[in-house]
Design a protein around this motif. Structure first.
Motif, PDB file in Angstrom:
ATOM      1  N   LEU A   6       0.966  -0.950  -0.511  1.00 18.92           N
ATOM      2  CA  LEU A   6      -0.112  -0.354   0.165  1.00 18.92           C
ATOM      3  C   LEU A   6       0.646   1.106   0.513  1.00 18.92           C
ATOM      4  O   LEU A   6       1.199   1.246   1.182  1.00 18.92           O
ATOM      5  N   LEU A   7       1.038   1.733  -0.748  1.00 17.65           N
ATOM      6  CA  LEU A   7       2.091   2.985  -0.959  1.00 17.65           C
ATOM      7  C   LEU A   7       1.298   4.684  -0.883  1.00 17.65           C
ATOM      8  O   LEU A   7      -0.258   4.444  -1.773  1.00 17.65           O
ATOM      9  N   ASP A   8       1.522   5.107   0.390  1.00 22.58           N
ATOM     10  CA  ASP A   8       0.820   6.326  -0.066  1.00 22.58           C
ATOM     11  C   ASP A   8       2.058   7.213  -0.549  1.00 22.58           C
ATOM     12  O   ASP A   8       2.662   7.740  -0.039  1.00 22.58           O
ATOM     13  N   ILE A   9       0.810   7.813  -1.592  1.00 23.80           N
ATOM     14  CA  ILE A   9       1.422   8.681  -2.037  1.00 23.80           C
ATOM     15  C   ILE A   9       0.741  10.554  -1.568  1.00 23.80           C
ATOM     16  O   ILE A   9      -0.260  10.264  -1.893  1.00 23.80           O
ATOM     17  N   LYS A  10       2.442  10.920  -0.665  1.00 21.50           N
ATOM     18  CA  LYS A  10       0.762  12.595  -0.656  1.00 21.50           C
ATOM     19  C   LYS A  10       0.565  13.532  -1.144  1.00 21.50           C
ATOM     20  O   LYS A  10       0.178  14.084  -1.656  1.00 21.50           O
ATOM     21  N   HIS A  11       1.599  13.222  -2.206  1.00 17.32           N
ATOM     22  CA  HIS A  11       1.768  14.124  -3.640  1.00 17.32           C
ATOM     23  C   HIS A  11       2.396  14.558  -4.937  1.00 17.32           C
ATOM     24  O   HIS A  11       3.325  14.098  -4.431  1.00 17.32           O
ATOM     25  N   ILE A  12       1.943  14.869  -5.289  1.00 18.39           N
ATOM     26  CA  ILE A  12       2.798  14.600  -6.989  1.00 18.39           C
ATOM     27  C   ILE A  12       3.933  15.909  -6.961  1.00 18.39           C
ATOM     28  O   ILE A  12       4.914  15.967  -7.840  1.00 18.39           O
ATOM     29  N   ASP A  13       3.215  17.338  -6.501  1.00 19.23           N
ATOM     30  CA  ASP A  13       4.484  18.086  -6.386  1.00 19.23           C
ATOM     31  C   ASP A  13       5.344  18.632  -5.647  1.00 19.23           C
ATOM     32  O   ASP A  13       5.032  18.290  -4.283  1.00 19.23           O
ATOM     33  N   GLY A  14       6.663  18.544  -5.992  1.00 15.93           N
ATOM     34  CA  GLY A  14       7.205  18.180  -4.598  1.00 15.93           C
ATOM     35  C   GLY A  14       7.165  19.448  -3.755  1.00 15.93           C
ATOM     36  O   GLY A  14       7.356  18.776  -2.719  1.00 15.93           O
ATOM     37  N   SER A  15       6.819  20.808  -4.024  1.00 16.63           N
ATOM     38  CA  SER A  15       6.841  21.811  -3.080  1.00 16.63           C
ATOM     39  C   SER A  15       6.017  21.549  -2.488  1.00 16.63           C
ATOM     40  O   SER A  15       5.395  21.730  -0.947  1.00 16.63           O
TER      41      SER A  15
END
Length: 241
Positions: A122-131
């Protein structure tokens, strides 16, 4: 020995089927919306031997059925990847399904060995934009995205998890960008939208920490539906948890 924060029996939101969920102590992220801020510090957990946890799983095995098993979450479980290898080896010897819930920021030789004994990530990707990711979590998203690429490269069964925070991670342009980033990753079986909530706010009070998203409201059904429709254009199965 594993440093454990808490253990949940009969979990239904952390992987397929009914699961024993082991929450480890310690996290290298500090997400603004974290529902379990008491898991962030590495100190304060309870030590468990691998065999104690295996025996616990064996006792609950009748509830697992064909799809259930053990999920290790946190905190960030890959902080203890080396110690988890033996646990997952033993669980696989017992024929028990293994799952790990991670922010994907720790890709070490131990993590790679652990994945060899892992049925589902289960991969939690919090946001695609780095900043924007750094604003939400305090750290860059580069390692998480590299981890996603590694999982695709080894064809590791993966579910993506994405917390939809109004005003922070719900911009349609960012959702499309994440969708495009996931396109072509045939290992991704599902994307789970996690609605934003404030169930852990009382823990911030007990820790003496300010809760920085106090002015953010829960998602509206419309916001969740917009995100779901966008992600459905890129991932074969999208659900709202």
């Amino acid at each position: 020995m594993l440093n454990v924060h808490s253990i949940e029996s009969l979990g239904t939101y952390d992987g397929p089927g009914i699961r024993l969920v082991i929450f480890l102590q310690g996290c290298n992220f500090k997400c603004l919306y974290c529902a379990n801020p008491d898991t962030i510090a590495y100190e304060g957990g309870k030590s468990y031997a691998v065999e104690e946890l295996v025996q616990m799983a064996q006792r609950q095995r009748p509830f697992f059925g064909k799809r259930g098993g053990v999920t290790v979450s946190g905190g960030e479980p890959l902080m203890q990847a080396k110690e988890l290898i033996e646990l997952f080896r033993r669980l696989k010897e017992e024929g028990i399904n293994t799952c790990i819930d991670t922010n994907g920021s720790i890709l070490t030789s131990a993590s790679k060995t652990l994945l060899e004994h892992t049925d589902l990530v289960l991969l939690d990707i919090k946001h695609i934009d780095g900043s924007k990711h750094k604003k939400l979590t305090g750290v860059s998203n580069e390692r998480t995205l590299a981890f996603a690429d590694y999982l695709a490269g080894i064809n590791q069964s993966t579910w993506i998890r994405y917390v939809l925070v109004p005003g922070y991670s719900d911009d349609p342009a960012d959702l499309h960008a994440l969708g495009r980033r996931l396109t072509g990753m045939n290992n991704i079986e599902k994307l789970e939208i996690q609605p934003y909530h404030k169930l852990g706010v009382h823990k911030y009070e007990s820790l003496g920490w300010p809760y920085e998203l106090s002015g953010v409201s829960a998602n509206t059904p419309e916001q969740l539906n917009v995100a779901k429709k966008i992600f459905e254009g890129y991932v074969k199965e999208v659900v709202v948890n």
